[in-house]
Design an enzyme around this catalytic site. Structure first.
Site, short mmCIF file in Angstrom:
data_model
loop_
_atom_site.label_atom_id
_atom_site.label_comp_id
_atom_site.label_asym_id
_atom_site.label_seq_id
_atom_site.Cartn_x
_atom_site.Cartn_y
_atom_site.Cartn_z
N GLU A 18 0.85 -1.19 0.00
CA GLU A 18 0.00 0.00 0.00
C GLU A 18 0.89 1.24 0.00
O GLU A 18 1.80 1.37 0.82
CB GLU A 18 -0.91 0.01 1.23
CG GLU A 18 -1.88 1.18 1.24
CD GLU A 18 -2.89 1.11 2.37
OE1 GLU A 18 -3.45 2.16 2.71
OE2 GLU A 18 -3.11 0.00 2.91
N ARG A 19 0.63 2.13 -0.95
CA ARG A 19 1.42 3.35 -1.15
C ARG A 19 2.89 3.02 -1.42
O ARG A 19 3.78 3.78 -1.06
CB ARG A 19 1.29 4.30 0.02
CG ARG A 19 -0.14 4.61 0.43
CD ARG A 19 -1.02 5.05 -0.73
NE ARG A 19 -2.39 5.31 -0.33
CZ ARG A 19 -3.40 5.57 -1.17
NH1 ARG A 19 -3.17 5.59 -2.49
NH2 ARG A 19 -4.61 5.82 -0.71
N LYS A 63 -3.65 0.24 14.10
CA LYS A 63 -4.54 1.24 13.50
C LYS A 63 -5.95 0.81 13.85
O LYS A 63 -6.39 -0.26 13.45
CB LYS A 63 -4.35 1.30 11.99
CG LYS A 63 -5.29 2.26 11.27
CD LYS A 63 -5.04 2.26 9.77
CE LYS A 63 -5.99 3.20 9.03
NZ LYS A 63 -5.73 3.21 7.56
N GLU A 99 -10.62 4.87 9.13
CA GLU A 99 -10.81 4.41 7.75
C GLU A 99 -11.41 3.01 7.70
O GLU A 99 -11.03 2.17 6.88
CB GLU A 99 -9.50 4.47 6.99
CG GLU A 99 -8.94 5.88 6.89
CD GLU A 99 -7.66 5.98 6.08
OE1 GLU A 99 -7.53 6.95 5.32
OE2 GLU A 99 -6.81 5.08 6.22
N ARG A 142 -12.13 17.57 9.60
CA ARG A 142 -11.47 16.29 9.86
C ARG A 142 -10.18 16.44 10.66
O ARG A 142 -9.86 15.59 11.49
CB ARG A 142 -11.18 15.60 8.52
CG ARG A 142 -10.30 14.38 8.63
CD ARG A 142 -10.14 13.70 7.30
NE ARG A 142 -8.83 13.06 7.18
CZ ARG A 142 -8.42 12.43 6.09
NH1 ARG A 142 -9.20 12.35 5.04
NH2 ARG A 142 -7.22 11.88 6.06
N LYS A 153 1.05 11.31 13.26
CA LYS A 153 1.59 11.80 12.00
C LYS A 153 2.16 13.21 12.17
O LYS A 153 1.74 13.96 13.06
CB LYS A 153 0.51 11.81 10.92
CG LYS A 153 0.12 10.41 10.45
CD LYS A 153 -0.82 10.47 9.25
CE LYS A 153 -1.16 9.07 8.75
NZ LYS A 153 -1.96 9.07 7.51
N ASP A 170 -2.70 14.43 6.44
CA ASP A 170 -2.24 13.14 5.92
C ASP A 170 -1.04 13.31 5.01
O ASP A 170 -1.17 13.18 3.79
CB ASP A 170 -3.39 12.45 5.18
CG ASP A 170 -3.09 10.98 4.91
OD1 ASP A 170 -2.13 10.44 5.48
OD2 ASP A 170 -3.84 10.37 4.13
N GLU A 214 3.46 9.13 -1.09
CA GLU A 214 2.08 8.96 -1.49
C GLU A 214 1.49 10.21 -2.12
O GLU A 214 0.75 10.14 -3.11
CB GLU A 214 1.25 8.54 -0.27
CG GLU A 214 -0.24 8.45 -0.52
CD GLU A 214 -1.02 8.13 0.75
OE1 GLU A 214 -2.27 8.13 0.69
OE2 GLU A 214 -0.38 7.88 1.80
#
Length: 698
Positions: free
Chosen positions: A169-170, A289, A293, A338, A362, A367, A395
């Site tokens: 992923e990414r 996580k 999402e 958000r 993060k 993001d 990403e």
């Protein structure tokens, strides 16, 4: 559009076979440099897998750096731990160096000038060995060394978003390097070189699987596979971690619930931890996580993040394991803004996490954008250790084909002042301090590593892996100094190359911001894959997965009002920090909704400034291409050609970004372009119609 990289069979760097400069050697090329012959014969005291690795690295490295010349018989290199009588007799100041620090001194030993590497642990000796090799590689003076170094944070961990089918992923560097199908019976020799590269930076942990985890990763067959990887990484001081799926008790345990307060669930996780440690005795712990999402988590049962994290911490604590609980959360209730949700959910839990839990945050509140302000959680949870999460893979920054050195981005975040403890309370200090009486600190990087021959998908993306490791060891290093090291080790010490390439790397991040998201624009990439411009993205499952949610362009203006008149997200920062960030023109459209005719610092209107910035970004890539073209005499042909080809892609895509965004935003501004700036060659509908269903990394 993307160049196919040769999928040649991998070979351990230490095997001694001659190879073209294809990037596989990373920054451990060990090509001949002046002065290396002055380093004497190597003696590493003791015999263990880690000390053998240190000895092998020093011998391999110095042999290459000497270019076949013999070692000096007048000098020596001596390395060992304080447990060795020879090292203890030197009475070096190791008391404050901890378990991973080391001292490097130039001393007279038995009548010979000797470079001494001393540490309290074997891995400290290994880190010191790599430090000496870095000094020689970069042609630093080594005759009068007096170095004491230890890491600023305890956990320095790569997060691999790698799936069990080897997709990443990414990921933009080919398949996962973890060949789950062949493990545990076959351990790719490449794993050793992965370990060497990470140990050279002081990286001491690797999360093998995606944060969007499958519960299968915790079953015994996959634990045995992870154990095989751990066996390879162990001599290099690297622990294996796994991403844990919160609903695993239901999916592989046969329980009807995953409620963290349910006794049966807690017992299941304790038994699972016992099983893991029987298989991997030095297992590092879990990355989680949860409730983000669509991932399961404790909130599914009305419980808090602390409830979930502490349950896992309780299971791991008898074994010394840790829980890295991610703060990247936003719910399907779609709050007003958000970026506020993580702060709102986590600050009430300050001080409520177990001692072996660290909250992984993060760098920014959205993001991994080209530019966003530092995350307001840093400094806002003084009783809870916070672990920085950077994204090494790009990403949102043009994938592997855009040359973007992230050192300046990360330095900007780490040196940002939170003001939570008064002036000078930088993010770096918050990360390194942890929580009072705890001692758990860390920095994580989402890896950009794959099975491509050059590891990272492009040669310059290796610099981001390198920069992450160096900053995880010392968050106060400068991006420029790190780039200088990397250039010298990866290409050459030739001044005709080092300065221009360093300048190019230093400017690359700002250039990318200009052609993608100038003046605080954010999250205007293509839907889902995040490839290319997509400021028109609207509709779909969630408003906050769209571009229009963030830029809010209209005939009246553009930008997200996060001041007291809007979402008031600015109030999540200390007052002094919020004032400074909201006054910084780099974040103008992040914090403010601004009319098109608003005058910015240059004296131009906002509309004109956007056009100028987008155009300046394209010009910046053109300048990078010219710089690199002039490096042809100083770089091997294979690597020079690949970088040149990628820069051509980057220029074309920067132009696409510039034209598409100007065409789209002009439908709202209704204003002409400033004099001398060419209009986009196509109407906005042409750009909107472009589709990339097979873009990588999803």
């Amino acid at each position: 559009m993307f160049l196919a990289l040769m999928a040649a069979a991998t070979l351990s760097v230490g095997a001694g076979a001659a190879r073209a400069e294809d990037g596989y050697d990373l920054w451990l090329r060990y090509r001949p440099v002046d002065g290396a012959a002055a380093v004497g014969e190597v003696t590493v005291l003791g015999d263990s897998p880690t000390l053998r690795a240190a000895r092998a690295e020093l011998e391999r490295g110095l042999a290459g750096l000497r270019g076949g010349a013999p070692a000096s018989t007048r000098a020596a290199l001596l390395a060992g731990t304080a447990a060795s009588p020879q090292i203890a007799a030197l009475k070096l100041p190791l008391q404050g160096m901890g378990a991973e620090g080391y001292v490097i001194r130039s001393l007279q030993v038995d009548g010979r000038p000797t470079t001494v590497i001393a540490a309290n642990s074997e891995v400290g000796v290994l880190y010191g060995a790599f430090h000496v090799l870095r000094l020689v590689q970069t042609r630093q003076p080594i005759g009068k060394l007096d170095i004491a170094a230890k890491p600023a944070v305890k956990l320095r961990v790569l997060n691999h978003w790698d799936n069990l089918d080897r997709s990443v992923e990414r990921g933009y560097a080919g398949q996962s390097i973890w060949d789950w199908w062949k493990l545990p019976d076959y351990k790719d020799p490449r794993y050793v070189d992965y370990a060497r590269a990470n140990a050279s930076l002081g990286i001491n942990g690797s999360v093998l699987n995606n944060v969007n985890a499958k519960a299968d990763s915790l079953t015994q067959p996959y634990l045995e596979k992870a154990a095989a990887v751990a066996e390879v990484l162990r001599p290099y001081g690297i622990k294996v971690y796994l991403s844990a799926r919160f609903s695993a008790p239901k999916e592989i345990g046969g329980l009807p619930t995953a409620d963290p307060l349910d006794p049966a669930v807690r017992a299941w996780w304790k038994a699972k931890a016992d099983e893991i440690y029987r298989t991997i005795p030095d297992f590092g712990g879990f990355l989680v996580k949860a409730n983000s999402e669509g991932q399961p988590g404790p909130q599914d049962y009305g419980r808090s993040h602390a409830d979930g994290a502490n349950m896992l911490g309780e299971a791991l604590a008898p074994h010394g394991g840790v829980v890295m609980w991610r703060a990247f959360v936003y719910s399907h209730e779609q709050p007003e803004d958000r970026i506020k949700q993580a702060w709102s959910e986590f600050t009430p839990l300050d001080g409520k996490f177990a001692r072996n839990v660290i909250v992984q945050v993060k760098n920014g509140p959205l993001d991994f954008q080209p530019r966003e302000p530092f995350h307001p959680l840093f400094g806002a949870m003084p009783k809870t250790p916070l672990m920085m999460e950077f994204q090494i893979t790009k990403e949102y920054l043009g994938f592997a084909t855009h040359l973007v050195y992230q050192g300046p981005l990360w330095e900007e975040v780490l040196q940002a002042d939170t003001w939570r403890g008064g002036k000078g309370s930088t993010v770096a200090k918050v990360v390194a301090a942890g929580a009072p009486g705890e001692g758990l600190t860390g920095m994580a990087g989402v890896a950009n590593i794959g099975a491509d021959r050059n590891w990272s998908g492009s040669h310059f993306d290796q610099a981001n892996w390198y920069a992450f490791g160096r900053l995880a060891w010392d968050p106060n290093l400068s991006a420029a100094a790190i780039a200088d090291e990397w250039i010298r080790m990866t290409f050459s010490n030739d001044p005709a190359l080092v300065k221009p390439v360093g300048d190019m790397m230093a400017a690359s991040r700002e250039t990318m911001v200009d052609y993608m998201t100038p003046l605080g624009l954010h999250h205007i990439m293509g839907r889902s894959h995040h490839y290319g411009p997509g400021p028109w993205v609207a509709g779909g499952e969630r408003a906050d997965w769209t571009s229009v949610y963030y830029h809010r362009a209209s005939p009246e203006g553009i930008g997200f009002d996060r001041m007291a008149t809007g979402s008031n997200a600015v109030a999540q920062y200390a007052p002094q920090a919020g004032k400074a960030l909201s006054a910084d023109e780099r974040f103008l459209l992040w914090f403010h909704r601004v009319p098109w005719d608003h005058r910015v610092a240059s004296g131009r209107t906002l509309w004109d400034e956007l056009v100028v910035r987008y155009s300046r970004g394209v010009d910046g890539v053109k300048a990078m291409r010219r710089t690199w073209a002039a490096m042809a005499p100083h770089v091997d042909a294979e690597r020079h050609a690949e970088v040149a080809a990628y820069l051509a892609v980057q220029e074309r895509e920067a132009q696409w970004w510039r034209d598409a965004c100007i065409a789209y935003f002009q439908t709202f501004s209704k204003r002409p372009l400033p004099a001398g700036y060419a209009p986009p060659p196509h109407p906005v509908e042409w750009y909107e119609a472009l589709s990339f269903p097979y873009a990588p990394g999803i």
